[in-house]
Write a protein that holds these residues in place. Structure first.
Motif: not given
Ligand code: SF4
Length: 578
Positions: A540-566
């Motif tokens: 199980p460790d092989c999988f868990e250590k790659r998880l982005l979040h233990k609990e949830m993954e946002p549907e929408f990556n706001l920070d990445a979406s602001l890249e163009e504005a930046r």
């Protein structure tokens, strides 16, 4: 002596399509129509076969058509990339001048030889950066394959340990002579008494299979040897076909006499086409020696064997899919029952046995059932050929009596710091060190013969990812749970490996894996999730250590979406990020 076998197998659809692919580098619409006409087959049947098998192409391939194995043991895709770079060709595309095309294929059965490839259907093993660079020069200069270094094409046996079968080299005809003195009932009894079970993995009692076929009401029966070992990490049949072909043909002939068959087929995996000439020549010698054909050994018994070569479809290792393939159709598994022993090839009773099973059967008839039955465990008689590959000093073929432990095999193979062993290929079991005391036996760890070793340096997640991609690619698409499920499992593993998964995704993987196992139509789908399930359970460790979040993954990556504005505002300081 003329062969009784009237069907000319150069006219088998798979062989005709192979020739056309070699000649025209693809199968055109016109070729499909013309082949359908000449073989008197429906055009739709020819078309579906072309679509089904991965070695046939609708678009032109290069004059040098290269397929790198993407197996975890005989594959190295960094070498593919290197060759693509040297030849300035994109993977899976044909170069504009038509000289070369480079792509991937599933395991080609060379796991004891490191990185390997097929070029125009011929095997090259033990690839290195030096060989790749030289190969690029030979291709650019359009040097014919016949002028390439001969050593590149040599495939060694790598036999590391011999037992009952591999040490056996008897005079051609010996087992047939032993058979001639007995009735078909006696032979089936001998095989039954030996305790021989099918060596392909399922372990069905061979004597019982022959008996069922013999007892099925019919005038015509068939014997088929399944030499389509496509399970990644398995290459034991390659050695038997290469060095024990006479014994194999003897085993097929004994089976034929026992069940009352006059015709047999050897279904050879397309990746082993390089052995075809030798196998045909052995068959011919047997005909000339009175060991095959009409009136074998003057016993009034007729039997002959034809070889059909597959075309890159793993599912054809499943016996009913293999039968479909011999019948010149796409290799889609049949609904069972009826089983092949009552309705197999062309609807007639048919025995389908693995190469190793038939070789063992010949030995049993020659030496008697005690020779076999006294070796092994109470439920697993005789010996087993194990294809050892991966991270070890001595990869190759090891023959053991059943009951050997995983650890003993690892010691023999010179494996150190072992993290996991894949027993039985991707469809088998992925086991951790606390299982290494288990035994190779039908009642403990059953295997068709693959034994892939992964040491501590390997990323197991990538191994499991590779296996999930393999099944998504090889699913025949007939039933929804497997067709959709294997793709969902692959996509899930893509997400985990790319570091975007959450604990919820692991739950989804588990749920999908259980569903695919339970609901699929044939063994491929039922076993496709095994590596993921074992991975989640034992690593199980092989999988868990790659998880982005233990609990949830946002549907929408706001920070990445602001890249163009930046970029527009020319702000990229820490405060411009979330
Ligand atoms: Fe085809 Fe997979 Fe269904 Fe088997 S389980 S019939 S391979 S789709």
């Amino acid at each position: 002596m003329p062969s009784l076998y009237q069907h000319n197998h150069s006219e088998h659809l798979l062989h005709v399509l192979f020739e056309e692919q070699q000649k025209s580098l693809h199968i055109s619409e016109t070729a499909i129509s013309s082949i359908a006409n000449s073989l008197n087959l429906p055009r739709s049947q020819v078309e579906s076969v072309v679509e089904f098998y991965s070695f046939f192409h609708r678009q032109p391939r290069g004059r040098f058509d290269i397929l790198f194995s993407n197996c975890t043991c005989c594959g190295d895709l960094s070498l593919m990339k290197r060759l693509c770079d040297r030849l300035n060709v994109e993977a899976d595309k044909t170069r504009a001048d038509g000289l070369v095309s480079i792509g991937q294929t599933s395991c080609i059965g060379m796991c004891d030889h490191d990185a390997s490839m097929l070029i125009n259907g011929v095997t090259i093993t033990s690839l290195s950066t030096k060989i790749i660079d030289r190969m690029a020069e030979l291709i650019e200069s359009e040097t014919s394959l016949s002028l390439w270094p001969g050593s590149w094409f040599q495939v060694g046996n790598n036999i590391r340990k011999e037992g009952l079968l591999l040490s056996e080299f008897f005079e051609p005809g010996s087992a047939l002579k032993a058979m001639a003195e007995r009735s078909h009932d006696d032979i089936i009894e001998e095989i039954t008494a030996s305790g021989l079970k099918g060596r392909g993995g399922a372990g069905f009692a061979t004597g019982m299979k022959w008996r069922f076929c013999r007892d099925a009401a019919a005038d015509t029966r068939y014997v088929i040897c399944n030499a389509d070992e496509g399970e990644p990490g398995t290459f034991k049949d390659r050695i038997l076909l290469n060095s024990h072909a006479d014994t194999l043909f003897e085993g097929m002939t004994i089976c034929a006499r026992s069940i009352g068959a006059t015709r047999g087929y050897l279904y050879l995996r397309g990746e082993y086409r390089y052995m075809l000439e030798n196998l045909e020549s052995t068959l011919q010698q047997r005909r000339e020696s009175g060991l095959l054909g009409n009136n074998i050994l003057d016993q009034g018994f007729d039997f002959d064997i034809a070889i059909v070569v597959g075309a890159g479809a793993y599912i054809c290792g499943e016996e009913s899919a293999l039968i479909e393939s011999i019948e010149e159709k796409a290799g889609i598994p049949r609904i069972r029952p009826p089983f092949p022993v009552t309705q197999g090839l062309w609807g007639q009773p048919t025995v389908v046995n693995n190469v190793e099973t038939l070789v063992a059967a010949a030995g049993i008839v020659l030496h008697g059932h005690h020779w076999f039955e006294t070796a092994g465990t109470w439920q697993s008689k005789g010996s087993k050929l194990i294809s050892v590959s991966g991270d070890c000093g001595r990869p190759g073929i090891y023959e053991y009596v059943f009951g050997i432990t995983v650890q003993e095999i690892l010691d023999d193979a010179g494996a150190e710091n072992v993290q996991a062993v894949q027993i039985g290929g991707p469809a088998g079991r992925l086991i951790a060190a606390d299982h290494f005391s288990h035994r190779i036996a039908f009642e403990d760890l059953a295997t068709g013969g693959s034994f892939m070793i992964f040491d501590e340096s390997r990323d197991l997640l990538e191994i499991i990812h590779n296996f999930s991609s393999f099944f998504a690619h090889e699913s025949c698409g007939f039933c929804t749970p497997c067709r959709v499920g294997t793709t969902l499992l692959k996509n899930g593993m893509d997400k985990v490996c790319s570091g975007h998964a959450t604990a919820h995704d692991l739950d989804e993987l588990s749920r999908t894996a259980a569903l695919v196992s339970r609901r699929s139509h044939c063994g491929l789908g039922m076993t496709a999730p095994n590596a993921i399930r074992d991975g989640l359970k034992y690593f199980p460790d092989c999988f868990e250590k790659r998880l982005l979040h233990k609990e949830m993954e946002p549907e929408f990556n706001l920070d990445a979406s602001l890249e163009e504005a930046r970029q527009l505002t020319r702000r990229d300081d820490a405060e411009a990020h979330l």
